[in-house]
Write a protein that holds these residues in place. Structure first.
Motif, PDB file in Angstrom:
ATOM      1  N   ALA A 271      47.922 -18.418  10.663  1.00 26.49           N
ATOM      2  CA  ALA A 271      47.577 -18.703  10.266  1.00 26.49           C
ATOM      3  C   ALA A 271      46.632 -18.016   8.234  1.00 26.49           C
ATOM      4  O   ALA A 271      46.742 -17.796   7.255  1.00 26.49           O
ATOM      5  N   ARG A 272      46.996 -16.706   8.981  1.00 27.97           N
ATOM      6  CA  ARG A 272      47.068 -15.722   7.502  1.00 27.97           C
ATOM      7  C   ARG A 272      47.466 -15.381   6.836  1.00 27.97           C
ATOM      8  O   ARG A 272      47.679 -15.232   5.512  1.00 27.97           O
ATOM      9  N   GLN A 273      49.091 -15.501   7.324  1.00 26.53           N
ATOM     10  CA  GLN A 273      50.131 -15.172   6.617  1.00 26.53           C
ATOM     11  C   GLN A 273      50.221 -16.507   5.722  1.00 26.53           C
ATOM     12  O   GLN A 273      51.031 -16.331   5.277  1.00 26.53           O
ATOM     13  N   THR A 274      49.984 -17.580   6.365  1.00 26.88           N
ATOM     14  CA  THR A 274      50.282 -18.820   5.549  1.00 26.88           C
ATOM     15  C   THR A 274      49.122 -18.875   4.344  1.00 26.88           C
ATOM     16  O   THR A 274      49.950 -19.412   3.381  1.00 26.88           O
ATOM     17  N   ALA A 275      48.294 -18.687   4.736  1.00 23.48           N
ATOM     18  CA  ALA A 275      47.035 -18.079   3.427  1.00 23.48           C
ATOM     19  C   ALA A 275      47.588 -17.540   2.119  1.00 23.48           C
ATOM     20  O   ALA A 275      47.575 -17.456   1.079  1.00 23.48           O
TER      21      ALA A 275
ATOM     22  N   CYS B  10      48.077 -29.451  -1.191  1.00 27.89           N
ATOM     23  CA  CYS B  10      47.039 -29.135  -1.449  1.00 27.89           C
ATOM     24  C   CYS B  10      46.145 -29.231  -0.322  1.00 27.89           C
ATOM     25  O   CYS B  10      46.119 -29.537   0.307  1.00 27.89           O
ATOM     26  N   TRP B  11      45.298 -27.893  -0.714  1.00 22.39           N
ATOM     27  CA  TRP B  11      43.775 -27.480   0.140  1.00 22.39           C
ATOM     28  C   TRP B  11      42.707 -27.681   0.324  1.00 22.39           C
ATOM     29  O   TRP B  11      41.991 -27.788   0.710  1.00 22.39           O
ATOM     30  N   GLY B  12      42.469 -27.705  -1.195  1.00 23.69           N
ATOM     31  CA  GLY B  12      41.501 -27.246  -2.080  1.00 23.69           C
ATOM     32  C   GLY B  12      41.044 -28.903  -1.888  1.00 23.69           C
ATOM     33  O   GLY B  12      41.759 -30.094  -2.183  1.00 23.69           O
TER      34      GLY B  12
ATOM     35  N   ARG C 206      41.700 -21.266   0.940  1.00 27.68           N
ATOM     36  CA  ARG C 206      42.232 -20.460   2.120  1.00 27.68           C
ATOM     37  C   ARG C 206      41.626 -20.443   3.480  1.00 27.68           C
ATOM     38  O   ARG C 206      42.231 -20.425   3.988  1.00 27.68           O
ATOM     39  N   THR C 207      40.207 -21.000   2.833  1.00 27.49           N
ATOM     40  CA  THR C 207      39.301 -21.242   4.294  1.00 27.49           C
ATOM     41  C   THR C 207      39.744 -21.741   5.008  1.00 27.49           C
ATOM     42  O   THR C 207      39.700 -22.034   5.923  1.00 27.49           O
ATOM     43  N   ALA C 208      40.449 -23.347   3.666  1.00 29.74           N
ATOM     44  CA  ALA C 208      40.439 -24.464   5.018  1.00 29.74           C
ATOM     45  C   ALA C 208      42.193 -24.206   5.676  1.00 29.74           C
ATOM     46  O   ALA C 208      42.014 -24.294   6.903  1.00 29.74           O
ATOM     47  N   ILE C 209      42.635 -23.645   5.430  1.00 24.97           N
ATOM     48  CA  ILE C 209      43.796 -23.208   5.958  1.00 24.97           C
ATOM     49  C   ILE C 209      43.640 -22.348   7.350  1.00 24.97           C
ATOM     50  O   ILE C 209      44.219 -22.266   8.217  1.00 24.97           O
TER      51      ILE C 209
END
Length: 275
Positions: A226-230, A259-261, A212-215
């Protein structure tokens, strides 16, 4: 429906591990995004490394920002990667929406759509052998080309120049976009149907907070988007399966699980979900 894996950008040195795990699993494709003014690995260079680390899985840019690149060199790079991977390369393209990327490369964002159309005409000529720029790609006529898009003029580009659609929209929007792409394809007199590839953001177990931080960082310039995407990121096996069923019902040929992690264990967790 096939499944692909979108690779994280936060730890490039781990990507060969991700790729080898994916090559041994149920995934058809490995995807990698593109930016200029950001701390991400350059996708064509990275996918060339991953092509050498794998034998089966396809390699895909998702999406490469074509107007930021000179077309003859881009055509040569794409043909080389397709040739050396044995025809496993898909060139996913987009125009790019961030002003800093265009400023860094000296391109006019107001002309990005026109530039991409001109690039595709030139690259198709190069891949056909008409300009003497080699090597010839392994795939006749050039590697598969998919376009990421939302607006109608960009969706129409798929019928003019492409082989299919990369849909990064949420499931509730994707149906309308798929229908438009198919209508534009038919109106252009294209045979068959475009290949439909959907994308969702995922992180299972320990990687959720990091992802979530990366997104939020990557899409930070978009504010609420950005918030909605996360918030829309899928974080449980049940959510992944539900999204897969939804896209399969819409007629998607492949679902990319982005994947974002950075934990390579995500590959094994997601393989268990989709197997």
């Amino acid at each position: 429906m096939h499944f692909g894996l979108g690779l994280p950008i936060g730890s490039p040195e781990q990507l060969t591990d991700w790729a080898r795990r994916a090559d041994d699993g149920p995934f058809r494709t490995l995807g990698l995004l593109d930016r200029i003014v950001y701390d991400n690995p350059e996708p064509l260079v990275t996918l060339a490394v991953l092509a050498g680390a794998t034998t089966r899985v396809r390699l895909q840019t998702e999406v490469l920002l074509a107007p930021l690149r000179e077309p003859a060199l881009l055509a040569k790079q794409a043909a080389t990667l397709d040739r050396l991977s044995g025809g496993r390369f898909t060139l996913g393209l987009g125009v790019g929406g961030r002003a800093d990327d265009h400023q860094a490369t000296g391109t006019d964002p107001r002309q990005r759509g026109r530039i991409l159309d001109e690039q595709m005409t030139r690259m198709r000529r190069i891949w056909s052998g008409a300009e003497g720029i080699g090597p010839s790609p392994a795939t006749p006529g050039g590697p598969e080309v998919l376009f990421g898009a939302f607006a109608d003029p960009a969706l129409q580009r798929i019928a003019r120049h492409g082989d299919g659609f990369l849909c990064a929209a949420p499931p509730q929007w994707a149906g309308d976009l798929f229908a438009k792409v198919e209508r534009f394809w038919t109106d252009a007199g294209r045979d068959g149907r475009p290949r439909m590839v959907a994308q969702v953001n995922v992180a299972l177990e320990s990687d959720v907070d990091e992802a979530r931080t990366a997104i939020l960082d990557y899409y930070g310039f978009t504010g609420d988007w950005a918030r909605q995407t996360a918030e829309r990121m899928l974080t449980t096996p049940e959510q992944v399966r539900e999204a897969a069923k939804h896209f399969a019902d819409l007629g998607a040929d492949e679902l990319m699980l982005y994947c974002w992690g950075t934990d390579p264990g995500q590959v094994d967790r997601l393989a268990d979900v989709v197997s």
